[in-house]
Design a protein around this motif. Sequence first.
Motif, PDB file in Angstrom:
ATOM      1  N   LEU A   1     -34.252   0.490  -5.544  1.00  0.00           N
ATOM      2  CA  LEU A   1     -33.592  -1.181  -4.731  1.00  0.00           C
ATOM      3  C   LEU A   1     -34.835  -0.688  -2.771  1.00  0.00           C
ATOM      4  CD1 LEU A   1     -31.339  -2.367  -3.210  1.00  0.00           C
ATOM      5  CD2 LEU A   1     -30.633  -0.683  -2.529  1.00  0.00           C
ATOM      6  N   LEU A   2     -35.420   0.411  -3.107  1.00  0.00           N
ATOM      7  CA  LEU A   2     -36.060  -0.091  -1.714  1.00  0.00           C
ATOM      8  C   LEU A   2     -37.432  -1.237  -2.081  1.00  0.00           C
ATOM      9  CD1 LEU A   2     -35.785   4.020  -0.327  1.00  0.00           C
ATOM     10  CD2 LEU A   2     -34.948   1.751   0.967  1.00  0.00           C
ATOM     11  N   ASN A   3     -37.501  -0.563  -3.356  1.00  0.00           N
ATOM     12  CA  ASN A   3     -38.473  -1.431  -4.061  1.00  0.00           C
ATOM     13  C   ASN A   3     -38.317  -3.130  -3.769  1.00  0.00           C
ATOM     14  OD1 ASN A   3     -41.249   0.268  -4.016  1.00  0.00           O
ATOM     15  ND2 ASN A   3     -40.075   0.738  -5.787  1.00  0.00           N
TER      16      ASN A   3
ATOM     17  N   ILE B   1     -37.094  -3.686   9.732  1.00  0.00           N
ATOM     18  CA  ILE B   1     -36.459  -3.102   7.821  1.00  0.00           C
ATOM     19  C   ILE B   1     -37.478  -2.548   6.463  1.00  0.00           C
ATOM     20  CG2 ILE B   1     -35.261  -4.416   5.834  1.00  0.00           C
ATOM     21  CD1 ILE B   1     -33.653  -6.443   8.326  1.00  0.00           C
ATOM     22  N   LYS B   2     -38.540  -3.335   7.217  1.00  0.00           N
ATOM     23  CA  LYS B   2     -39.301  -3.405   6.222  1.00  0.00           C
ATOM     24  C   LYS B   2     -40.482  -1.638   6.449  1.00  0.00           C
ATOM     25  CE  LYS B   2     -43.763  -4.457   4.100  1.00  0.00           C
ATOM     26  NZ  LYS B   2     -45.004  -5.650   4.704  1.00  0.00           N
ATOM     27  N   ILE B   3     -40.599  -0.999   7.598  1.00  0.00           N
ATOM     28  CA  ILE B   3     -40.777  -0.089   8.138  1.00  0.00           C
ATOM     29  C   ILE B   3     -39.287   0.967   8.072  1.00  0.00           C
ATOM     30  CG2 ILE B   3     -41.297   1.398   9.988  1.00  0.00           C
ATOM     31  CD1 ILE B   3     -42.278  -0.809  11.129  1.00  0.00           C
TER      32      ILE B   3
ATOM     33  N   ILE C   1     -37.948  -3.781  -0.139  1.00  0.00           N
ATOM     34  CA  ILE C   1     -39.597  -4.362   0.388  1.00  0.00           C
ATOM     35  C   ILE C   1     -40.433  -5.917   0.278  1.00  0.00           C
ATOM     36  CG2 ILE C   1     -41.845  -3.871   0.425  1.00  0.00           C
ATOM     37  CD1 ILE C   1     -40.563  -0.592   0.960  1.00  0.00           C
ATOM     38  N   LYS C   2     -40.626  -6.329  -1.438  1.00  0.00           N
ATOM     39  CA  LYS C   2     -40.772  -7.298  -2.215  1.00  0.00           C
ATOM     40  C   LYS C   2     -40.310  -8.395  -1.218  1.00  0.00           C
ATOM     41  CE  LYS C   2     -41.198  -9.685  -6.188  1.00  0.00           C
ATOM     42  NZ  LYS C   2     -40.424  -9.577  -7.901  1.00  0.00           N
ATOM     43  N   GLU C   3     -38.464  -8.665  -1.210  1.00  0.00           N
ATOM     44  CA  GLU C   3     -37.588  -9.846  -0.767  1.00  0.00           C
ATOM     45  C   GLU C   3     -38.165  -9.713   0.818  1.00  0.00           C
ATOM     46  OE1 GLU C   3     -36.164 -12.157  -2.439  1.00  0.00           O
ATOM     47  OE2 GLU C   3     -36.494 -11.033  -4.184  1.00  0.00           O
TER      48      GLU C   3
END
Length: 115
Positions: A78-80, A101-103, A83-85
């Motif tokens: 989910l975290l991957n 959010i990304k950090i 990050i991609k989105e």
Amino acid sequence: MDTNTCDICGKDYPASNGKCNSCNDKPQHTPTPWRISDTPDAIVSINGSVIINRMSISEANAAFIVKACNNHDLIVELLNYVIKEIENTPDELSDALLGLIKIKAKTALAKAEKG
């Protein structure tokens, strides 16, 4: 060609490799799902292999360990995805919000993957 089955992921790989290529660098642990044994004196794998004897930990902590381990791969996936989105999101969202959010997602992912 002869093949072996990886103990970690269950995938077949060429016997000449000695190990599954996708699991070579991963820490080896008993495959999930895990559960509290029926007795309930241990945490066991799906096939009943004892992972840890629960005599030294409370039932609540054992349940927490099982829940965390069984959800680890899903959380990393989910975290991957998040990050991609975020990296592909149009400018309609605030750059500052996306950056935050990304950090946070990358920090959580790094901790989860580190173990």
